[in-house]
Design a protein around this motif. Structure first.
Motif, PDB file in Angstrom:
ATOM      1  N   THR A 121      33.820  53.666  40.415  1.00 34.99           N
ATOM      2  CA  THR A 121      34.248  53.585  41.806  1.00 34.99           C
ATOM      3  C   THR A 121      34.312  52.135  42.265  1.00 34.99           C
ATOM      4  O   THR A 121      35.273  51.725  42.894  1.00 34.99           O
ATOM      5  CB  THR A 121      33.302  54.386  42.719  1.00 34.99           C
ATOM      6  OG1 THR A 121      33.251  55.717  42.255  1.00 34.99           O
ATOM      7  CG2 THR A 121      33.765  54.356  44.150  1.00 34.99           C
ATOM      8  N   ARG A 131      42.380  60.341  43.221  1.00 34.51           N
ATOM      9  CA  ARG A 131      43.719  60.679  42.724  1.00 34.51           C
ATOM     10  C   ARG A 131      44.187  62.025  43.268  1.00 34.51           C
ATOM     11  O   ARG A 131      44.734  62.857  42.547  1.00 34.51           O
ATOM     12  CB  ARG A 131      43.760  60.694  41.195  1.00 34.51           C
ATOM     13  CG  ARG A 131      43.307  59.429  40.513  1.00 34.51           C
ATOM     14  CD  ARG A 131      44.272  58.280  40.772  1.00 34.51           C
ATOM     15  NE  ARG A 131      44.073  57.176  39.858  1.00 34.51           N
ATOM     16  CZ  ARG A 131      43.324  56.107  40.124  1.00 34.51           C
ATOM     17  NH1 ARG A 131      42.690  56.016  41.266  1.00 34.51           N
ATOM     18  NH2 ARG A 131      43.214  55.128  39.258  1.00 34.51           N
ATOM     19  N   ILE A 132      43.939  62.227  44.572  1.00 32.25           N
ATOM     20  CA  ILE A 132      44.389  63.435  45.259  1.00 32.25           C
ATOM     21  C   ILE A 132      45.164  63.013  46.494  1.00 32.25           C
ATOM     22  O   ILE A 132      45.158  61.836  46.873  1.00 32.25           O
ATOM     23  CB  ILE A 132      43.206  64.357  45.662  1.00 32.25           C
ATOM     24  CG1 ILE A 132      42.244  63.628  46.614  1.00 32.25           C
ATOM     25  CG2 ILE A 132      42.468  64.861  44.417  1.00 32.25           C
ATOM     26  CD1 ILE A 132      41.107  64.497  47.144  1.00 32.25           C
ATOM     27  N   GLU A 185      41.985  55.780  51.270  1.00 31.15           N
ATOM     28  CA  GLU A 185      41.393  55.069  50.139  1.00 31.15           C
ATOM     29  C   GLU A 185      40.565  56.018  49.270  1.00 31.15           C
ATOM     30  O   GLU A 185      40.613  55.943  48.040  1.00 31.15           O
ATOM     31  CB  GLU A 185      40.520  53.911  50.633  1.00 31.15           C
ATOM     32  CG  GLU A 185      41.321  52.783  51.243  1.00 31.15           C
ATOM     33  CD  GLU A 185      40.469  51.787  52.005  1.00 31.15           C
ATOM     34  OE1 GLU A 185      40.966  50.670  52.243  1.00 31.15           O
ATOM     35  OE2 GLU A 185      39.321  52.121  52.382  1.00 31.15           O
ATOM     36  N   CYS A 224      42.176  65.623  50.611  1.00 30.74           N
ATOM     37  CA  CYS A 224      40.955  64.883  50.915  1.00 30.74           C
ATOM     38  C   CYS A 224      40.385  65.336  52.262  1.00 30.74           C
ATOM     39  O   CYS A 224      39.176  65.569  52.386  1.00 30.74           O
ATOM     40  CB  CYS A 224      41.244  63.388  50.914  1.00 30.74           C
ATOM     41  SG  CYS A 224      39.762  62.364  50.871  1.00 30.74           S
ATOM     42  N   GLU A 271      37.347  50.461  40.770  1.00 33.68           N
ATOM     43  CA  GLU A 271      38.608  50.876  41.372  1.00 33.68           C
ATOM     44  C   GLU A 271      38.757  50.315  42.777  1.00 33.68           C
ATOM     45  O   GLU A 271      39.854  50.075  43.233  1.00 33.68           O
ATOM     46  CB  GLU A 271      38.695  52.397  41.413  1.00 33.68           C
ATOM     47  CG  GLU A 271      38.868  53.010  40.045  1.00 33.68           C
ATOM     48  CD  GLU A 271      38.880  54.510  40.086  1.00 33.68           C
ATOM     49  OE1 GLU A 271      38.870  55.074  41.189  1.00 33.68           O
ATOM     50  OE2 GLU A 271      38.884  55.118  39.021  1.00 33.68           O
ATOM     51  N   ARG A 300      42.933  58.104  47.217  1.00 38.37           N
ATOM     52  CA  ARG A 300      43.449  57.324  46.085  1.00 38.37           C
ATOM     53  C   ARG A 300      42.414  57.225  44.977  1.00 38.37           C
ATOM     54  O   ARG A 300      42.740  57.340  43.797  1.00 38.37           O
ATOM     55  CB  ARG A 300      43.844  55.917  46.533  1.00 38.37           C
ATOM     56  CG  ARG A 300      45.273  55.807  46.979  1.00 38.37           C
ATOM     57  CD  ARG A 300      45.661  54.362  47.086  1.00 38.37           C
ATOM     58  NE  ARG A 300      44.623  53.613  47.789  1.00 38.37           N
ATOM     59  CZ  ARG A 300      44.828  52.874  48.860  1.00 38.37           C
ATOM     60  NH1 ARG A 300      46.028  52.736  49.340  1.00 38.37           N
ATOM     61  NH2 ARG A 300      43.846  52.241  49.446  1.00 38.37           N
ATOM     62  N   CYS A 301      41.152  57.010  45.357  1.00 39.28           N
ATOM     63  CA  CYS A 301      40.071  56.908  44.395  1.00 39.28           C
ATOM     64  C   CYS A 301      39.934  58.205  43.595  1.00 39.28           C
ATOM     65  O   CYS A 301      39.706  58.178  42.381  1.00 39.28           O
ATOM     66  CB  CYS A 301      38.774  56.607  45.143  1.00 39.28           C
ATOM     67  SG  CYS A 301      37.355  56.376  44.089  1.00 39.28           S
TER      68      CYS A 301
END
Length: 77
Positions: A4, A32-33, A26, A38, A7, A29-30
């Protein structure tokens, strides 16, 4: 350095400290959804978040904690 933290490193400027809170975008994105997914995780309590004023923020370690819980659940099943 954790995955984490690696990234999220580009989020911090060279002279700025690393962020401790992420925006929902953010965090998405971390993980990947998508942003909507989210928000759904936040709404159900699966992904930790805070409200500061009118802003929704996700602690930097919350995405990794979510993944760890998911992985533990898969192993137990």
């Amino acid at each position: 350095m954790t995955t984490t933290a690696m990234e999220m490193a580009p989020l911090a400027e060279a002279d700025q400290p690393a962020p401790v809170l992420l925006t929902v975008e953010e965090a998405a994105r971390c993980l990947r959804i998508g942003r909507t997914t989210c928000y759904a995780l936040i709404r159900t309590g699966e992904l930790e978040s805070l409200t500061i004023g009118g802003l929704r923020r996700v602690p930097i370690d919350a995405p990794a904690a979510y993944i760890a819980r998911r992985r533990a659940g898969v192993r137990a099943a």
